[in-house]
Structure formats: structure tokens, C-alpha cells
Write a protein that holds these residues in place. Structure first.
Motif, PDB file in Angstrom:
ATOM      1  N   ALA A 386      25.667 -18.843 -34.333  1.00 30.90           N
ATOM      2  CA  ALA A 386      24.928 -17.676 -33.846  1.00 30.90           C
ATOM      3  C   ALA A 386      23.614 -18.061 -33.177  1.00 30.90           C
ATOM      4  O   ALA A 386      23.071 -17.280 -32.393  1.00 30.90           O
ATOM      5  CB  ALA A 386      24.655 -16.714 -35.003  1.00 30.90           C
ATOM      6  N   SER A 410      32.055 -10.320 -35.758  1.00 30.64           N
ATOM      7  CA  SER A 410      31.316 -10.995 -36.829  1.00 30.64           C
ATOM      8  C   SER A 410      32.292 -11.718 -37.746  1.00 30.64           C
ATOM      9  O   SER A 410      33.285 -11.134 -38.189  1.00 30.64           O
ATOM     10  CB  SER A 410      30.524  -9.961 -37.639  1.00 30.64           C
ATOM     11  OG  SER A 410      30.135 -10.488 -38.898  1.00 30.64           O
ATOM     12  N   TYR A 417      30.888  -7.017 -33.396  1.00 31.90           N
ATOM     13  CA  TYR A 417      29.590  -7.618 -33.702  1.00 31.90           C
ATOM     14  C   TYR A 417      28.461  -6.605 -33.570  1.00 31.90           C
ATOM     15  O   TYR A 417      28.358  -5.889 -32.565  1.00 31.90           O
ATOM     16  CB  TYR A 417      29.353  -8.786 -32.753  1.00 31.90           C
ATOM     17  CG  TYR A 417      28.352  -9.802 -33.229  1.00 31.90           C
ATOM     18  CD1 TYR A 417      28.756 -10.880 -34.012  1.00 31.90           C
ATOM     19  CD2 TYR A 417      27.008  -9.707 -32.886  1.00 31.90           C
ATOM     20  CE1 TYR A 417      27.844 -11.836 -34.437  1.00 31.90           C
ATOM     21  CE2 TYR A 417      26.091 -10.651 -33.295  1.00 31.90           C
ATOM     22  CZ  TYR A 417      26.513 -11.721 -34.079  1.00 31.90           C
ATOM     23  OH  TYR A 417      25.608 -12.655 -34.505  1.00 31.90           O
ATOM     24  N   ASN A 419      24.852  -6.384 -32.952  1.00 31.80           N
ATOM     25  CA  ASN A 419      23.665  -7.101 -32.486  1.00 31.80           C
ATOM     26  C   ASN A 419      22.532  -6.143 -32.127  1.00 31.80           C
ATOM     27  O   ASN A 419      21.586  -6.519 -31.438  1.00 31.80           O
ATOM     28  CB  ASN A 419      24.015  -7.975 -31.279  1.00 31.80           C
ATOM     29  CG  ASN A 419      24.744  -7.193 -30.191  1.00 31.80           C
ATOM     30  OD1 ASN A 419      24.660  -5.965 -30.144  1.00 31.80           O
ATOM     31  ND2 ASN A 419      25.470  -7.905 -29.331  1.00 31.80           N
ATOM     32  N   SER A 426      27.867  -4.200 -25.259  1.00 38.93           N
ATOM     33  CA  SER A 426      27.060  -5.132 -26.053  1.00 38.93           C
ATOM     34  C   SER A 426      27.954  -6.061 -26.872  1.00 38.93           C
ATOM     35  O   SER A 426      27.516  -7.126 -27.293  1.00 38.93           O
ATOM     36  CB  SER A 426      26.105  -4.372 -26.967  1.00 38.93           C
ATOM     37  OG  SER A 426      26.806  -3.671 -27.974  1.00 38.93           O
ATOM     38  N   LYS A 462      24.982 -10.693 -27.008  1.00 37.20           N
ATOM     39  CA  LYS A 462      23.946 -11.304 -27.835  1.00 37.20           C
ATOM     40  C   LYS A 462      24.429 -11.575 -29.263  1.00 37.20           C
ATOM     41  O   LYS A 462      25.133 -10.762 -29.853  1.00 37.20           O
ATOM     42  CB  LYS A 462      22.728 -10.381 -27.884  1.00 37.20           C
ATOM     43  CG  LYS A 462      21.527 -10.939 -28.634  1.00 37.20           C
ATOM     44  CD  LYS A 462      20.379  -9.942 -28.600  1.00 37.20           C
ATOM     45  CE  LYS A 462      19.160 -10.479 -29.338  1.00 37.20           C
ATOM     46  NZ  LYS A 462      18.042  -9.500 -29.318  1.00 37.20           N
ATOM     47  N   THR A 463      24.025 -12.740 -29.808  1.00 31.87           N
ATOM     48  CA  THR A 463      24.227 -13.027 -31.230  1.00 31.87           C
ATOM     49  C   THR A 463      22.881 -13.018 -31.932  1.00 31.87           C
ATOM     50  O   THR A 463      21.836 -13.273 -31.309  1.00 31.87           O
ATOM     51  CB  THR A 463      24.921 -14.386 -31.432  1.00 31.87           C
ATOM     52  OG1 THR A 463      24.181 -15.415 -30.751  1.00 31.87           O
ATOM     53  CG2 THR A 463      26.335 -14.345 -30.883  1.00 31.87           C
ATOM     54  N   VAL A 464      22.888 -12.736 -33.225  1.00 22.27           N
ATOM     55  CA  VAL A 464      21.633 -12.571 -33.964  1.00 22.27           C
ATOM     56  C   VAL A 464      21.697 -13.299 -35.305  1.00 22.27           C
ATOM     57  O   VAL A 464      22.748 -13.378 -35.943  1.00 22.27           O
ATOM     58  CB  VAL A 464      21.327 -11.077 -34.212  1.00 22.27           C
ATOM     59  CG1 VAL A 464      21.031 -10.359 -32.903  1.00 22.27           C
ATOM     60  CG2 VAL A 464      22.474 -10.385 -34.932  1.00 22.27           C
ATOM     61  N   TRP A 469      30.152 -15.859 -35.430  1.00 18.77           N
ATOM     62  CA  TRP A 469      30.962 -15.010 -34.569  1.00 18.77           C
ATOM     63  C   TRP A 469      32.229 -15.714 -34.119  1.00 18.77           C
ATOM     64  O   TRP A 469      32.366 -16.930 -34.195  1.00 18.77           O
ATOM     65  CB  TRP A 469      30.147 -14.580 -33.345  1.00 18.77           C
ATOM     66  CG  TRP A 469      29.643 -15.720 -32.501  1.00 18.77           C
ATOM     67  CD1 TRP A 469      28.487 -16.436 -32.694  1.00 18.77           C
ATOM     68  CD2 TRP A 469      30.292 -16.301 -31.365  1.00 18.77           C
ATOM     69  NE1 TRP A 469      28.362 -17.408 -31.753  1.00 18.77           N
ATOM     70  CE2 TRP A 469      29.454 -17.354 -30.907  1.00 18.77           C
ATOM     71  CE3 TRP A 469      31.473 -16.038 -30.673  1.00 18.77           C
ATOM     72  CZ2 TRP A 469      29.783 -18.144 -29.798  1.00 18.77           C
ATOM     73  CZ3 TRP A 469      31.808 -16.812 -29.568  1.00 18.77           C
ATOM     74  CH2 TRP A 469      30.957 -17.849 -29.147  1.00 18.77           C
TER      75      TRP A 469
END
Length: 496
Positions: A386, A410, A417, A419, A426, A462-464, A469
């Protein structure tokens, strides 16, 4: 001196032998009779005249039940997953009748489904056949879906990949123990489920936005022998919810509940026998004692770790495109068994990571059905992270008669996911999006990671934090270059 040396050597040999015996022999070398100390994962087991004491007996039972719980998790994954889905969706959407359908359209709604697609609306119903067979009058039109039993095995497809081929039809579905022959007549497709509970899932593929209202008015459903009526389609709720199976004791509570709703199939009797000492037994309430709870808690955690390992490293199948890390996610029989064995590992991989199965998903033909490709590694074989940024190069002319989509999920929840985004894109980029930036040759570079590269914000998801993921690359109505592998997706390239 020579006699002293021989005596000393003999004494040392005896001492070493005595020390080895005192320390115990490894489990794989145990004779299992007489007097013996055996090294095991639950401590030393001391045999005296081939018997062991009560303490060893307790430790062996504890290990036995923990091992059974771990394996029972893998076996029961499809059943518990769909039960969690039914229960949580019903609560979130206020389902009150068995003919109610839930319609998922927004990102928030679809984020509840385990690896749900984000490109078309979902329409879902759960109904029990315990109160009698059901009849469905299915409308004509471009739809795709199916009816599944509660092991998530397809009973029949609906729409374009079903018997009606998009032309509409009448279906009758009977439950276990009922006689399908009683309902056979011209113009009626009759099927039987091995479970009382069944799932009906649909997707609208018509481009006309007004088709849904037409479909909802024409779709009729009810008990055989009683007047059919239009179903209620619950939509525009935009609620947050989760179909992910719970962890810990709640997992086993759900399993106990659903086993009490369903007949035990012959193929599952060995498993129900192993569950009985754990406090899960048909016809009895789930009231595990402390020892059983410990085994179940350990088993649920280890079982999920084992299942996740199968999901990330499926050892029973090869990658689809040699030299990459891309797998065809649904890669087993929809019946979940072959002539010689049940496909327990294969189905656990899919139903831990996803939900439902149809023949169109498993057996797409050129120009129809769907294909789900997945990967968890980059071009150097490293697991996706991530906190790193990645690029996927999508070649031009992806072989689809309809469209393709890349959806972000996720690893923790296996759901779309989260995010912080509020719109579908998104967590989903697809060929319907006209503002994706293309390369000069018609190919497209898509990006996943904490930060979008300058100028490619429209091509980025976007990953957080530490929310690991994975993706599905879906091909809707794949064409011949997918099947002969002349088309090939490269692996994700890590950029930092």
C-alpha cells in the motif's frame, strides 16, 4: 589403557543414547509402543507400556480439535460467507419479504460486496425453499445472473448465459427432498437445489437507462400454485455495510446457524462429525465451553491464514500467462468437485476472495460471459504494498466484445478499496471512461499507489496506510485473443 578407552567410549555411547531418550525422539521417528518419550507440537508425550497419562490425553484432544477447526474453516468458507452476506444485507436494506430484491448502485453500497464489480448495478435476493418451490417469470433483455445454492454453486444461469438466452422464460425451483418431475411442463424450466436457502443475483447489461424500470415491472416471483406478483426492488439507500465473513467465535456461530437451516449433504458428513466435539452439531444450540472456544478461536485464525495463503499462492494451478503473476481467479468446477475429490482448496481460495459463481464466469465462450484475472505481485515477484506506487500497462485492443475494468480491492476485507473516495472511479477504472489518458499507440497506463504521477490523475487509484490491495482485471465478453493467449497483460511495475 586400551580397556579404559573402550569402557569410556561405551559409557559415552550409553550417555548419548540415554540423553536422546530423555530428550525424546522426533515425532517422525517415534515407534509408538513400549516406553518412549516423543517430541510433539504439544510437548513431550511419554509412553509407558504404550499408554500415556491424562495430561497428555488432554493436550492431544486440544490439538486434535484445533486442527479440525482450522480445516473446518477452509471447508466452510463458501457457506459462512454467503450467510454473512444474506444476514448483513437484509439488515442494512430493511428486507422484510422473501421476494424483496436489493439494488446496489453507489460506491458505498457496492463497497459492501466481497470483490463486487463497480461497473454495473447489482440486484440481489435471498429466499428459502423450505416453505415450498418458487416460480420465476423472467423478462427478456440483456441481463446476466444466476441462481445459486448456499454452497455458492450455480443451479442455473439467467439472462444471456442462461436457458432463456436473453429472451425471457419461466423457471421453477424446488428444494431438497422435493420431486422436480411434479412441476415439469412445456415452457417451464425446472431445477432442484440441494440447499433450502438460495441466492438470486442479476446484473443489467442493457445500455438503455430506462430498462431497469421495465425489468422491475415485468419480473414476477412467488410460490408455485399461488398468484405471482411483482417484487419490491429496494434502491437508493446508499448505506455502508459489509458482507465480509466475521472472524473469531462469530464465524462459528454463523456456521452453526446455517447448518441448522440446511440438510447435511453426504459429501459433508465427515466434516459435521469433526465439528461435533467443537460444540457445532445439527439440532443443537451453539454453546461452546471454554476449551471449545479456545480451539475455535485458534482454528478460525489459523484457518484464515491458511486460506489467505491459498488465495495469494494458489499451489494447485499455474499462472494464466507464463512469465507473469496473473491468475484466472475462478479456476475450478462450478460443482466444486471432480470424479475423485471435492475441490476444497480451490473453492476456499475463490470464496474467501469473492462471492457467487455462474457458468458464464467459469466457462465463458468467445464473445460472451466474463473473465476475472487477478494478481498479488509485481514484475519482480514482490507482494503488492500500500505504501508503494505501481504502473499497469494495458495494451491497446483489449480483446472484449463489451468492455474491460480494473477494480481495486482491500486484502483485509476483500471488498472494494476504501481510500476515502466517494465516486466509483476511486476504486475502478474501465474502458467506458472516455477521459482516461491514452498513449500514442492506443495503450493505456494505469497507476495504483499513494500518489498519482503528474498528468495521470485520471488514470490513478489511491492506496492508504497499511491496507494491502489486489486487483481484478475483468474482461466482459472476452474474444479469441484472450483464449489463445495472443493477448497478454504484463505485471505491475513498481515505480519506487
Amino acid at each position: 589403557m586400551k580397556q579404559f578407552a573402550v569402557a569410556t567410549l561405551s559409557a559415552l555411547t550409553l550417555a548419548v543414547a540415554f540423553s536422546a531418550q530423555a530428550d525424546g525422539v522426533p515425532l517422525e521417528q517415534a515407534k509408538l509402543h513400549g516406553d518412549e518419550t516423543i517430541q510433539t507440537p504439544v510437548g513431550d508425550i511419554e509412553l509407558q507400556d504404550s499408554y500415556f497419562n491424562d495430561d497428555a490425553s488432554k493436550r492431544l484432544f486440544d490439538e486434535m480439535d484445533y486442527q479440525r477447526a482450522s480445516q473446518a474453516y477452509i471447508w466452510s468458507t463458501p457457506l459462512v460467507s454467503i450467510t454473512a452476506w444474506r444476514n448483513n444485507q437484509g439488515k442494512a436494506y430493511g428486507v422484510t419479504k422473501d421476494t424483496d430484491f436489493v439494488v446496489l448502485e453507489s460506491l458505498k453500497e457496492k463497497r459492501g460486496i466481497v470483490t463486487g464489480n463497480l461497473t454495473t448495478p447489482y440486484i440481489f435476493n435471498f429466499i428459502s425453499l423450505k416453505d415450498g418451490p418458487i416460480e420465476i417469470k423472467y423478462p427478456a433483455g440483456k441481463t446476466a445472473g444466476g441462481v445459486l445454492d448456499f454452497w455458492q454453486r450455480p443451479i442455473f444461469d439467467l439472462g444471456l448465459t442462461g436457458p432463456d438466452k436473453g429472451q425471457g422464460a419461466t423457471y421453477v425451483l424446488v428444494g431438497p427432498g422435493q420431486d422436480p418431475a411434479k412441476f415439469k411442463k412445456d415452457g417451464v424450466n425446472v431445477y432442484q437445489s440441494e440447499t433450502n436457502n438460495v441466492f438470486i443475483g442479476l446484473r443489467i447489461l442493457e445500455s438503455d437507462p430506462g430498462y431497469f424500470d421495465k425489468f422491475a415491472k415485468q419480473y414476477q416471483m412467488g410460490r408455485v400454485g399461488k398468484p405471482l406478483a411483482a417484487s419490491r426492488f429496494i434502491k437508493s439507500k446508499d448505506v455502508e455495510w459489509s458482507a465480509t465473513a466475521p472472524r473469531g467465535i462469530e464465524y462459528w456461530k454463523l456456521l452453526s446457524d446455517i447448518l441448522n437451516e440446511e440438510p447435511v449433504r453426504p459429501i459433508d458428513k465427515a466434516w459435521t462429525a469433526m465439528l461435533a466435539p467443537l460444540g457445532i452439531e445439527k439440532g443443537k444450540p451453539f454453546e461452546p465451553n471454554e476449551r471449545q472456544k479456545t480451539a475455535l478461536l485458534k482454528g478460525a485464525a489459523m484457518g484464515e491464514l491458511m486460506t489467505r495463503n491459498l488465495q495469494v499462492n494458489p499451489r494447485y494451478v499455474d499462472v494464466y500467462w507464463p512469465g507473469t503473476s496473473w491468475y484466472k481467479s475462478f479456476d475450478f468446477q462450478t460443482e466444486q468437485e471432480t470424479k475423485d475429490r471435492a475441490q476444497i482448496d480451490e473453492r476456499a481460495t475463490w470464496f474467501y476472495e469473492a462471492v457467487s459463481s455462474t457458468k458464464g464466469m467459469l466457462n465463458p465462450q468467445p464473445g460472451s460471459g466474463q473473465v476475472y484475472m487477478t494478481t498479488k505481485r509485481d514484475s519482480e515477484g514482490r507482494l503488492l504494498r500500500a505504501d508503494k506506487n505501481y504502473k499497469l500497462h494495458v495494451p491497446k485492443d483489449v480483446p472484449v466484445a463489451q468492455f474491460w475494468a480494473l477494480t481495486l480491492y482491500s486484502e483485509n476485507t476483500r471488498r472494494p478499496y476504501d481510500n476515502g473516495g466517494t465516486d466509483i472511479r476511486s476504486a475502478n477504472l474501465d474502458s467506458h471512461l472516455k477521459d482516461l489518458k491514452q498513449n500514442a499507440d492506443g495503450s493505456i497506463d494505469l497507476y495504483i499507489g499513494p500518489k498519482a504521477p503528474a498528468g495521470f490523475e485520471k488514470n490513478h487509484m489511491k492506496t492508504v496506510g497499511d491496507d494491502g490491495w489486489f486487483v481484478y482485471f475483468r474482461l466482459y465478453a472476452p474474444t479469441q485473443p484472450f483464449f489463445d493467449k495472443s493477448f497478454k497483460l504484463p505485471d505491475f511495475e513498481r515505480l519506487d
